[in-house]
Write an enzyme that holds these catalytic residues in place. Sequence first.
Site, PDB file in Angstrom:
ATOM      1  N   SER A 159       3.751  36.792   0.123  1.00  0.00           N
ATOM      2  CA  SER A 159       3.529  35.427   0.607  1.00  0.00           C
ATOM      3  C   SER A 159       4.249  35.040   1.885  1.00  0.00           C
ATOM      4  O   SER A 159       4.003  33.961   2.408  1.00  0.00           O
ATOM      5  CB  SER A 159       3.904  34.424  -0.474  1.00  0.00           C
ATOM      6  N   SER A 191       1.093  32.770   0.081  1.00  0.00           N
ATOM      7  CA  SER A 191       1.109  31.361  -0.260  1.00  0.00           C
ATOM      8  C   SER A 191       1.954  30.494   0.667  1.00  0.00           C
ATOM      9  O   SER A 191       1.858  29.268   0.610  1.00  0.00           O
ATOM     10  CB  SER A 191       1.633  31.204  -1.692  1.00  0.00           C
ATOM     11  N   LYS A 197       9.625  25.798   2.739  1.00  0.00           N
ATOM     12  CA  LYS A 197       8.492  25.826   1.801  1.00  0.00           C
ATOM     13  C   LYS A 197       8.780  24.894   0.624  1.00  0.00           C
ATOM     14  O   LYS A 197       9.929  24.815   0.153  1.00  0.00           O
ATOM     15  CB  LYS A 197       8.288  27.264   1.314  1.00  0.00           C
TER      16      LYS A 197
HETATM   17  N1  GLN Z   1      -0.868  36.398  -3.171  1.00  0.00           N
HETATM   18  C1  GLN Z   1       0.036  36.805  -4.198  1.00  0.00           C
HETATM   19  C2  GLN Z   1      -0.195  35.967  -5.435  1.00  0.00           C
HETATM   20  O1  GLN Z   1      -1.062  35.160  -5.407  1.00  0.00           O
HETATM   21  C3  GLN Z   1       1.442  36.732  -3.729  1.00  0.00           C
HETATM   22  C4  GLN Z   1       1.999  35.384  -3.788  1.00  0.00           C
HETATM   23  C5  GLN Z   1       3.448  35.318  -3.419  1.00  0.00           C
HETATM   24  O2  GLN Z   1       4.015  36.246  -2.834  1.00  0.00           O
HETATM   25  N2  GLN Z   1       4.050  34.225  -3.811  1.00  0.00           N
HETATM   26  O3  GLN Z   1       0.463  36.079  -6.411  1.00  0.00           O
END
Ligand code: GLN
Length: 466
Positions: free
Chosen positions: A157, A133, A58
């Site tokens: 994410s 994400s 990532k």
């Molecule tokens: N969807 C969550 C957010 O937008 C989690 C994101 C993540 O785990 N990085 O913060």
Amino acid sequence: MNHDALPSELKSHDVAAAWSRFDAVQAGVEGLNAFLATDREAQSAGEGVLSGVPVAIKDNLATLGMPTTCGSRILEGYVSPFEATAVRKLREAGAVIIGKTNMDEFAMGSSNENSAYGPVRNPIDRERVPGGSSGGSAAAVASGVVRIALGSETGGSVRQPAAFCGIVGIKPTYGRVSRYGLVAYASSLDNVGVFGASVAEAALGLEVIAGHDPLDSTSANQPVTLLVPSPLIGGTAARPLSGLVIGRPREYFPDSLDPAIAAQCARALEQLTALGAEVRDVSLPSTDLAIPVYYIIAPAEASSNLARYDGVRFGMRAKAADLGPMYEGTRSHGFGAEVTRRILLGTYVLSAGYYDAYYKRAQAVRSLITREFAGVFASGVHLLFTPTAPTTAFRLGEVSDPYEMYLSDIFTVTANLAGVPAMSLPIGRVGGLPVGGQFMAPHFAEATMLKAAAALEHALGVEAHR
Ligand code: GLN
């Protein structure tokens, strides 16, 4: 790691296979857009359990030789002078780091539509999102370019995109993996996580990157025993989960849950019972507070962490005659809408007038959520089983209201707030789209979780995967 337990597909998945798959799925208008940078020259730098195995990373994990942009314009072209510990460990184990994957900007999002470099498409249905994400890493594994990839987890994410793409995703215990070189979003919630095409492959990736790191004082000095026992993979033990108590928290199965997803979970729970586990109804009463608490704490920490992108030290710099307008120009043009919203929200909840009303209260409720998990685990429950997400992968552009998007994280943010390990594995399909089942475990009990997941994966059969 017991190498007999590893699927033969991993042993035969080499870099040439990765590039031919990459060329088939990444290019063109219908391309997945899963990668932001690649390293065609990459080679094995060490000999180990991952010798010659291609791995994707990532783009919020620092790498040498490729940019680390976090899916943001503000870091366009930024190349880190050091490498994340997790990446270094992969290289030392022989992995070939073939590229950096697309993501929601600064890991803020649940669909990958917040990337400054365009959305990622779900390999199972290209009109749909891969989740976020870490959507690029999930798509890279689900499309077969790689079988192991790294993501990051602040509130789901890794697990939610794993569920949307029909693969395995692990969020380890907070502190299990060094965060050195992981670009900070909300430091008290952030983890490096792992995707795998199977439970064994995800477990292997985790085993390689886990362990104490002097460069991260929050990394834990815990023994790394994450083995997936081979009899489970081979399925020789008739009731391999005998003695295991699996809690079914009722708050994760609300009346409003999509009945098709509830049915897939019920089928998985029946399989777990058939494997010898005892399934017990439990309660985590503060679950409905998790989303508001998360969306106070995460933006609060983000507003502080992202203050460093000021045009002086990293990435892009707006042209301006004076310092103030330079900061303003850089941050206004460098950050996208969602990141800006979170910074504003975070600054607001930390401001003198509102700190007690929002931030302090959210911290108190976070402790309550953590205590509820501890209470359930102290009552003799070894693991929890829930759906990973309330829906299957939605269409690109379908969810435009940010608050509706935040609700995708309803079943995942709790593990980050409590710091416990959790994972998602494919348990079936609804309307042709994968459904993820989630396990959560006590701190540092990854081995128990992986054992149950491997048994369930085997019992459900490969058709649950692809
Ligand atoms: N969807 C969550 C957010 O937008 C989690 C994101 C993540 O785990 N990085 O913060």
